[in-house]
Design an enzyme around this catalytic site. Structure first.
Site, PDB file in Angstrom:
ATOM      1  N   ASP A  61     -80.686 -12.181  31.006  1.00 43.50           N
ATOM      2  CA  ASP A  61     -81.959 -12.767  31.406  1.00 43.50           C
ATOM      3  C   ASP A  61     -82.647 -11.779  32.360  1.00 43.50           C
ATOM      4  OD1 ASP A  61     -83.854 -14.869  31.622  1.00 43.50           O
ATOM      5  OD2 ASP A  61     -82.851 -15.677  33.370  1.00 43.50           O
ATOM      6  N   LYS A  83     -83.063 -11.970  26.550  1.00 44.21           N
ATOM      7  CA  LYS A  83     -84.444 -12.387  26.824  1.00 44.21           C
ATOM      8  C   LYS A  83     -85.143 -11.220  27.501  1.00 44.21           C
ATOM      9  CE  LYS A  83     -83.388 -16.743  28.692  1.00 44.21           C
ATOM     10  NZ  LYS A  83     -83.735 -17.977  29.442  1.00 44.21           N
ATOM     11  N   ASP A 101     -74.940 -23.449  29.312  1.00 47.40           N
ATOM     12  CA  ASP A 101     -75.092 -24.750  29.975  1.00 47.40           C
ATOM     13  C   ASP A 101     -76.413 -24.893  30.704  1.00 47.40           C
ATOM     14  OD1 ASP A 101     -74.418 -22.842  32.107  1.00 47.40           O
ATOM     15  OD2 ASP A 101     -74.307 -24.623  33.371  1.00 47.40           O
TER      16      ASP A 101
END
Ligand code: IMP
Ligand code: MG
Length: 174
Positions: free
Chosen positions: A103, A131, A159
């Site tokens: 990320d 990402k 999660d």
């Protein structure tokens, strides 16, 4: 949808499985004749690790590391802490960091630097998901399953506040 907090399926289980077959064969080719140490970043990458290692034809040991960069939120704190270190020395070993998603890149940047200081023979990164839009530090996976848009995803090990890890498909959180 099994849960009302999920918006849609982003990647279905069959698509994920096919990609892991491809990753497994590419990694096996690249590491032919070598022994591999798979370093799984807990907890999100455990399902990816379990599936990926069954598609490797090179001998591979596994070890686990837990770091925290997120609390119970969807934004990185920028603070990385080792919660569980590796059991064994990685000196002179060919290491492949197995990560669920990149990320901001803060977690992997920290991990890679930390592991490099332990004198491995080599270090590479395999990430199931990337990402790229969210990157804060320069880091690229050597192997990447899917580039995905800037949406918070759960399932297949990932999660939100420890929920949804067991979903077989990768879903977008509403
Ligand atoms: P980074 O340090 O910002 O690159 O964050 C990496 C870690 O954040 C991953 O290993 C995940 O545990 C978590 N993470 C980042 N994006 C998501 C997401 O969309 N869903 C679930 N966990 C995520
Ligand atoms: Mg997480």
């Amino acid at each position: 949808m099994p849960e009302k907090r999920l918006e849609k399926i982003l990647l279905g289980r069959t698509e994920i499985e096919q990609k892991i077959v491809e990753l497994g064969s590419q990694i096996s080719k690249d590491y032919e004749g070598k022994e591999l140490l798979l370093i799984c970043v807990l907890k999100g990458a455990v399902i990816f690790l379990a599936d990926l290692m069954r598609h490797l034809t090179v001998p591979a040991e596994i070890d686990f590391m837990a770091v925290s960069s997120y609390g119970a939120s969807t934004e990185s704190s920028g603070v990385v802490r080792i919660l569980k270190d590796l059991d064994c020395s990685i000196e002179n070993k060919h290491c492949l960091i197995v990560e669920d998603i990149i990320d901001s890149g803060l977690t992997l940047k920290y991990l890679e630097e930390n592991l490099l200081s332990r004198h491995p023979a080599s270090i590479k990164i395999v990430a199931l998901l990337d990402k790229p839009e969210r990157r804060k530090v320069a880091i690229q996976p050597d192997y990447c399953g899917f580039k995905i848009p800037d949406e918070f995803v759960v399932g297949y090990g990932l999660d939100f506040s420890e929920q949804y890890r067991g979903l077989p498909d990768l879903c977008v959180l509403a």
